[in-house]
Design a protein around this motif. Structure first.
Motif, mmCIF file in Angstrom:
data_model
loop_
_atom_site.group_PDB
_atom_site.id
_atom_site.type_symbol
_atom_site.label_atom_id
_atom_site.label_comp_id
_atom_site.label_asym_id
_atom_site.label_seq_id
_atom_site.Cartn_x
_atom_site.Cartn_y
_atom_site.Cartn_z
ATOM 1 N N VAL A 95 -7.905 10.216 -17.370
ATOM 2 C CA VAL A 95 -8.840 9.318 -16.683
ATOM 3 C C VAL A 95 -9.395 10.014 -15.445
ATOM 4 O O VAL A 95 -10.608 10.064 -15.220
ATOM 5 N N TYR A 96 -8.482 10.576 -14.638
ATOM 6 C CA TYR A 96 -8.918 11.308 -13.453
ATOM 7 C C TYR A 96 -9.795 12.503 -13.847
ATOM 8 O O TYR A 96 -10.844 12.749 -13.250
ATOM 9 N N GLY A 97 -9.333 13.250 -14.848
ATOM 10 C CA GLY A 97 -10.055 14.450 -15.258
ATOM 11 C C GLY A 97 -11.447 14.157 -15.789
ATOM 12 O O GLY A 97 -12.412 14.861 -15.474
ATOM 13 N N ILE A 98 -11.563 13.097 -16.608
ATOM 14 C CA ILE A 98 -12.860 12.726 -17.173
ATOM 15 C C ILE A 98 -13.810 12.250 -16.066
ATOM 16 O O ILE A 98 -15.006 12.570 -16.079
ATOM 17 N N LEU A 99 -13.271 11.494 -15.099
ATOM 18 C CA LEU A 99 -14.102 11.048 -13.978
ATOM 19 C C LEU A 99 -14.602 12.237 -13.150
ATOM 20 O O LEU A 99 -15.775 12.293 -12.775
ATOM 21 N N ILE A 100 -13.708 13.198 -12.903
ATOM 22 C CA ILE A 100 -14.115 14.395 -12.156
ATOM 23 C C ILE A 100 -15.150 15.184 -12.949
ATOM 24 O O ILE A 100 -16.153 15.667 -12.407
ATOM 25 N N GLY A 101 -14.919 15.297 -14.280
ATOM 26 C CA GLY A 101 -15.867 16.010 -15.139
ATOM 27 C C GLY A 101 -17.225 15.347 -15.167
ATOM 28 O O GLY A 101 -18.264 16.012 -15.175
ATOM 29 N N ALA A 102 -17.223 14.004 -15.182
ATOM 30 C CA ALA A 102 -18.491 13.273 -15.190
ATOM 31 C C ALA A 102 -19.244 13.457 -13.879
ATOM 32 O O ALA A 102 -20.470 13.626 -13.863
ATOM 33 N N LEU A 103 -18.513 13.448 -12.766
ATOM 34 C CA LEU A 103 -19.145 13.566 -11.447
ATOM 35 C C LEU A 103 -19.630 14.980 -11.150
ATOM 36 O O LEU A 103 -20.735 15.178 -10.629
ATOM 37 N N LEU A 104 -18.812 15.983 -11.493
ATOM 38 C CA LEU A 104 -19.115 17.357 -11.101
ATOM 39 C C LEU A 104 -19.764 18.183 -12.209
ATOM 40 O O LEU A 104 -20.515 19.118 -11.913
ATOM 41 N N LEU A 105 -19.466 17.861 -13.471
ATOM 42 C CA LEU A 105 -19.996 18.663 -14.592
ATOM 43 C C LEU A 105 -20.985 17.888 -15.461
ATOM 44 O O LEU A 105 -21.489 18.428 -16.444
ATOM 45 N N SER A 106 -21.234 16.634 -15.098
ATOM 46 C CA SER A 106 -22.174 15.766 -15.849
ATOM 47 C C SER A 106 -21.781 15.636 -17.319
ATOM 48 O O SER A 106 -22.639 15.547 -18.198
#
Length: 287
Positions: free
Chosen positions: A249-260
């Motif tokens: 969950v954390y990783g996907i949120l970070i990926g969505a925010l920083l890697l689109s």
């Protein structure tokens, strides 16, 4: 029989901070554009240097009993396999699929823990494992070895198996040694194992990737993994592994925010099923 020590709400805060730090592995793994063996070799070497400095600063002895040497070496070899397979899964697919496939390792753990640690098998873990497997199915509904996401999940499963066995081995050592010391010796093994990577790949691009390499070494490895190992003092390995499923969950949120990287609905559905096991085990273990 190995039983978890008494734990408090502080221990739950610690394990959740560890999960947040560890969740950066997915975004870092996707962000770093280097051959996987070279990435892991540099990650391990940087982490080793930082861990040695930390152990020196804290006055932690580097002594290890001879009877514990081979289990620690084996845990280092498994750590290398876990990282290599996981980062390859990330390069083949995306942060969501890479991380969610890795987090089938609670299934492996729940079945292997009674064999390794002579604990009693709990039926609830079988049900939670089945729930995780259903979630995995929704990650790639079009199952085919020609499908790159399917291959990525295969590497994720291999990574999960290595990770589960490594955790079970370290569970038997955390009462004797600091988590930072155990991580130091694992980094020695991984670094030595991947020395050939420095001769097989072009090193010129390393300077352009230093932020990601330093981040994954310090944040994910030194801080995240050390805290994660220490959590074995307070929880069973199966409980830790299921609770740690919050990481995607954390990783996907970070990926969505920083890697689109925005996951599609089937990935979200699969993730919900996998992470539902976290809620059940959190409530069960806290009671």
């Amino acid at each position: 029989m190995n039983r978890p020590t008494t734990f408090t709400s502080k221990n739950f805060l610690e394990i959740n901070l560890a999960m947040l730090l560890l969740s950066t592995s997915g975004p870092f793994g996707k962000f770093i554009i280097l051959p996987v063996p070279l990435t892991i070799a540099i990650r391990a070497l940087l982490a080793l240097l930082l861990l040695v400095l930390y152990c020196r600063f804290k006055g932690i002895s580097f002594g290890v009993r001879s009877t514990d040497s081979w289990p620690i070496v084996l845990s280092g070899l498994l750590m290398a396999g876990h990282w290599l397979a996981y980062f390859h899964a990330l390069q083949l697919s995306n942060v969501a699929i890479g991380m969610l496939s890795l987090f089938t390792y609670p299934v492996f753990t729940s079945f292997l823990e009674p064999l390794f640690l002579k604990t009693r098998f709990q039926k609830i873990h079988l049900l939670l494992g089945i729930l995780v497997l259903f979630g995995l199915y929704f990650l790639v509904p079009d199952f085919s070895f020609g499908n790159q996401n399917t291959v990525a999940i295969g590497f994720g499963l291999l990574s999960a198996l290595c990770y589960a066995i490594r955790n079970l081995i370290l569970k038997t050592k955390v009462d004797k040694y600091q988590g930072s010391l155990l991580m130091t010796y694992q980094m020695v093994i991984v670094s030595l194992l991947l020395v050939p990577a420095y001769f097989l790949y072009d090193l010129n691009a390393i300077g352009q990737q230093w932020e990601g390499l330093l981040g994954v070494a310090l944040i994910t490895t030194v801080l995240g993994h050390t805290m994660f190992i220490n959590c074995f003092k307070y929880f069973s390995v199966t409980t830790v592994s299921i609770l740690s499923s919050i990481q995607p969950v954390y990783g996907i949120l970070i990926g969505a925010l920083l890697l689109s990287e925005i996951p599609d609905w089937t990935t979200v559905l699969g993730g919900i099923l996998i992470l539902a096991s976290v809620v059940v085990e959190s409530v069960r273990s806290y009671r």
